[in-house]
Write an enzyme that holds these catalytic residues in place. Structure first.
Site, PDB file in Angstrom:
ATOM      1  N   CYS A 140       5.994  -0.498  -7.892  1.00 13.64           N
ATOM      2  CA  CYS A 140       5.435  -1.598  -8.702  1.00 13.64           C
ATOM      3  C   CYS A 140       5.609  -1.347 -10.191  1.00 13.64           C
ATOM      4  CB  CYS A 140       3.964  -1.782  -8.361  1.00 13.64           C
ATOM      5  SG  CYS A 140       3.019  -0.242  -8.376  1.00 13.64           S
ATOM      6  N   HIS A 219      -1.976  -2.731 -13.293  1.00  9.84           N
ATOM      7  CA  HIS A 219      -1.621  -1.673 -14.248  1.00  9.84           C
ATOM      8  C   HIS A 219      -1.318  -2.342 -15.599  1.00  9.84           C
ATOM      9  CE1 HIS A 219      -0.725   0.896 -10.759  1.00  9.84           C
ATOM     10  NE2 HIS A 219       0.235   0.095 -10.369  1.00  9.84           N
TER      11      HIS A 219
HETATM   12  P1  NAD Z   1      -0.848   0.553   3.035  1.00 12.04           P
HETATM   13  O1  NAD Z   1      -1.559   1.803   3.343  1.00 12.04           O
HETATM   14  O2  NAD Z   1      -1.580  -0.621   2.534  1.00 12.04           O
HETATM   15  O3  NAD Z   1      -0.044   0.070   4.319  1.00 12.04           O
HETATM   16  C1  NAD Z   1       0.725   0.960   5.071  1.00 12.04           C
HETATM   17  C2  NAD Z   1       0.817   0.457   6.500  1.00 12.04           C
HETATM   18  O4  NAD Z   1       1.594   1.388   7.267  1.00 12.04           O
HETATM   19  C3  NAD Z   1      -0.522   0.331   7.204  1.00 12.04           C
HETATM   20  O5  NAD Z   1      -0.525  -0.924   7.856  1.00 12.04           O
HETATM   21  C4  NAD Z   1      -0.555   1.445   8.235  1.00 12.04           C
HETATM   22  O6  NAD Z   1      -1.183   1.008   9.417  1.00 12.04           O
HETATM   23  C5  NAD Z   1       0.923   1.668   8.502  1.00 12.04           C
HETATM   24  N1  NAD Z   1       1.232   3.050   8.867  1.00 12.04           N
HETATM   25  C6  NAD Z   1       0.601   4.182   8.502  1.00 12.04           C
HETATM   26  N2  NAD Z   1       1.213   5.273   9.025  1.00 12.04           N
HETATM   27  C7  NAD Z   1       2.253   4.788   9.754  1.00 12.04           C
HETATM   28  C8  NAD Z   1       3.240   5.408  10.554  1.00 12.04           C
HETATM   29  N3  NAD Z   1       3.314   6.732  10.684  1.00 12.04           N
HETATM   30  N4  NAD Z   1       4.162   4.608  11.153  1.00 12.04           N
HETATM   31  C9  NAD Z   1       4.118   3.259  11.014  1.00 12.04           C
HETATM   32  N5  NAD Z   1       3.192   2.619  10.266  1.00 12.04           N
HETATM   33  C10 NAD Z   1       2.265   3.384   9.653  1.00 12.04           C
HETATM   34  O7  NAD Z   1       0.327   0.959   2.018  1.00 12.04           O
HETATM   35  P2  NAD Z   1       1.021   0.051   0.915  1.00 12.04           P
HETATM   36  O8  NAD Z   1       0.176   0.062  -0.298  1.00 12.04           O
HETATM   37  O9  NAD Z   1       1.420  -1.252   1.509  1.00 12.04           O
HETATM   38  O10 NAD Z   1       2.289   0.923   0.578  1.00 12.04           O
HETATM   39  C11 NAD Z   1       3.461   0.872   1.355  1.00 12.04           C
HETATM   40  C12 NAD Z   1       4.625   1.362   0.525  1.00 12.04           C
HETATM   41  O11 NAD Z   1       4.784   0.491  -0.601  1.00 12.04           O
HETATM   42  C13 NAD Z   1       4.481   2.775  -0.059  1.00 12.04           C
HETATM   43  O12 NAD Z   1       5.761   3.348  -0.177  1.00 12.04           O
HETATM   44  C14 NAD Z   1       3.933   2.497  -1.442  1.00 12.04           C
HETATM   45  O13 NAD Z   1       4.167   3.535  -2.341  1.00 12.04           O
HETATM   46  C15 NAD Z   1       4.699   1.245  -1.798  1.00 12.04           C
HETATM   47  N6  NAD Z   1       4.073   0.408  -2.825  1.00 12.04           N
HETATM   48  C16 NAD Z   1       2.717   0.189  -2.838  1.00 12.04           C
HETATM   49  C17 NAD Z   1       2.182  -0.589  -3.828  1.00 12.04           C
HETATM   50  C18 NAD Z   1       0.700  -0.834  -3.928  1.00 12.04           C
HETATM   51  O14 NAD Z   1       0.189  -0.967  -5.016  1.00 12.04           O
HETATM   52  N7  NAD Z   1      -0.030  -0.903  -2.844  1.00 12.04           N
HETATM   53  C19 NAD Z   1       2.994  -1.187  -4.781  1.00 12.04           C
HETATM   54  C20 NAD Z   1       4.380  -1.018  -4.701  1.00 12.04           C
HETATM   55  C21 NAD Z   1       4.900  -0.198  -3.717  1.00 12.04           C
END
Ligand code: NAD
Length: 335
Positions: A140, A219
């Site tokens: 992000c 942010h």
């Molecule tokens: P999150 O924790 O909200 O969602 C992750 C999902 O993955 C959950 O639904 C969980 O059930 C599932 N999960 C967990 N372990 C797993 C496994 N071993 N196998 C399959 N599924 C599994 O996370 P998020 O915030 O959506 O982040 C996901 C990615 O996006 C990360 O790489 C993060 O760095 C990136 N990201 C997050 C944001 C943010 O602010 N939330 C912003 C940009 C990028």
């Protein structure tokens, strides 16, 4: 024929990508995965998404009374492309399974650039992911930086960039992360954000520092850029106004903080109250000599979502012209 998209990890990013994919006319969601039978798994089923789960968790979902469509491997075998939205440093685990199934995959910014060797931002390097099997949409914060640095560099050539990131410490649905009453610096300098910008624009000289603060909304970046070509405050305002996915607001109109930005997103009827654009304070832009100063805000839950859509289009060779893909995605998402 629409491109068949599977979402591995239906969390903060995964559920938003699912909505955005189904808003497009050239791709569709064929299933999403969850590891636990939580309210999000129940909602996925209510939304009509076929739900896939790890093979060793099938009984948990059955015991919770949730109808599943199959295992994660089943989804991988049916999809043209998987958008992997599992938590950072988890999703590398699936690389072998994707490779074995010959399915394309996009990872998110929680993974390192080295996992794919290609990192993506629609305006800056759409063509690098053209036809690729694996790519990665940068985080992000990096997406936020690239949205404004790329057009400024293209027009005025950045000599040096100095960015301080004031980071939200948790997402709004997260009651575990913190700090809740402290400010926490990232002492490793530069923070990973500068090198991450360079994974897309390797020639940019940029230094980044970051602190985490107790807020969940957005942010904020304070940006200082030394430019090679002369410019004016007015020219920068004009450029950013013309830049897709960048939105200018004015503190003098009452948009003084991230609170009003998120209110704006809700008022204009955005899905989940998301602000997909990077928001720059117009009255906070200033050029002094050859140095440009500005503030921008990043809605961490949503700015990467349109980038994932364009990345799918580039990898699946659906549209060769980046500007056309960006415009198509924006129109479908109401950006
Ligand atoms: P999150 O924790 O909200 O969602 C992750 C999902 O993955 C959950 O639904 C969980 O059930 C599932 N999960 C967990 N372990 C797993 C496994 N071993 N196998 C399959 N599924 C599994 O996370 P998020 O915030 O959506 O982040 C996901 C990615 O996006 C990360 O790489 C993060 O760095 C990136 N990201 C997050 C944001 C943010 O602010 N939330 C912003 C940009 C990028």
């Amino acid at each position: 024929m629409k491109v068949k998209v599977g979402i591995n990890g239906y969390g903060t990013i995964g559920k938003r990508v699912a909505t955005a994919v189904n808003q497009q006319d050239d791709m569709e969601i064929i299933g999403v995965t969850k590891t636990r039978p939580t309210y999000e798994a129940q909602l996925a089923i209510q939304m009509g998404y076929p739900l896939y789960v790890p093979a060793d968790k099938v009984d948990d979902f059955k015991a919770a009374g949730l109808d599943i469509a199959g295992t994660v491997d089943d989804l991988i075998s049916k999809a043209d492309i998987i958008v992997d939205c599992t938590p950072g440093k988890v999703s590398g685990e699936y690389k072998e399974a994707y490779a074995k199934a010959g399915v394309k995959a996009i990872w998110q910014g929680g993974e390192d650039h080295s996992l794919t060797g290609i990192s993506f931002n629609a305006a800056a390097n759409y063509k690098e992911s053209w036809g690729a099997q694996f790519s990665r949409v940068v985080s992000c914060n990096t997406t936020g930086l690239l949205r404004t640095l790329y057009p400024i560099d293209k027009n005025f050539k950045i000599k040096n960039g100095y960015v301080s990131l004031i980071r939200r410490s948790a997402d709004p649905n997260d009651s575990k992360a913190g700090p809740i009453n402290a400010i926490e610096p990232v002492v490793k300098i530069p923070t990973h954000h500068g090198p991450d910008v360079q994974s897309v624009l390797p020639w940019i000289s940029i230094q980044t520092m970051a602190v985490k603060v107790p807020t969940t909304l957005m942010h904020i970046h304070t940006v200082v850029l030394e430019l090679e070509k002369e410019t004016t405050t007015e020219e920068i305002i004009k450029l950013l106004k013309e830049t897709p996915r960048v939105k200018l607001v004015k503190a003098k109109d009452g948009v003084k903080s991230t609170a009003q930005i998120m209110d704006l997103a809700r008022e204009i009827g955005r899905t989940r109250g998301d602000m997909f654009e990077i928001v720059v304070w117009e009255d906070g832009i200033k050029v002094v000599g050859n140095t440009l100063y500005y503030y921008q805000a990043v809605n961490q839950e949503s700015d990467v979502i349109p980038e994932n859509i364009d990345c799918i289009r580039s990898m699946c060779k659906l549209e060769e012209d980046p500007a056309k893909s960006i415009a198509k995605t924006n129109k479908a998402m109401g950006i």
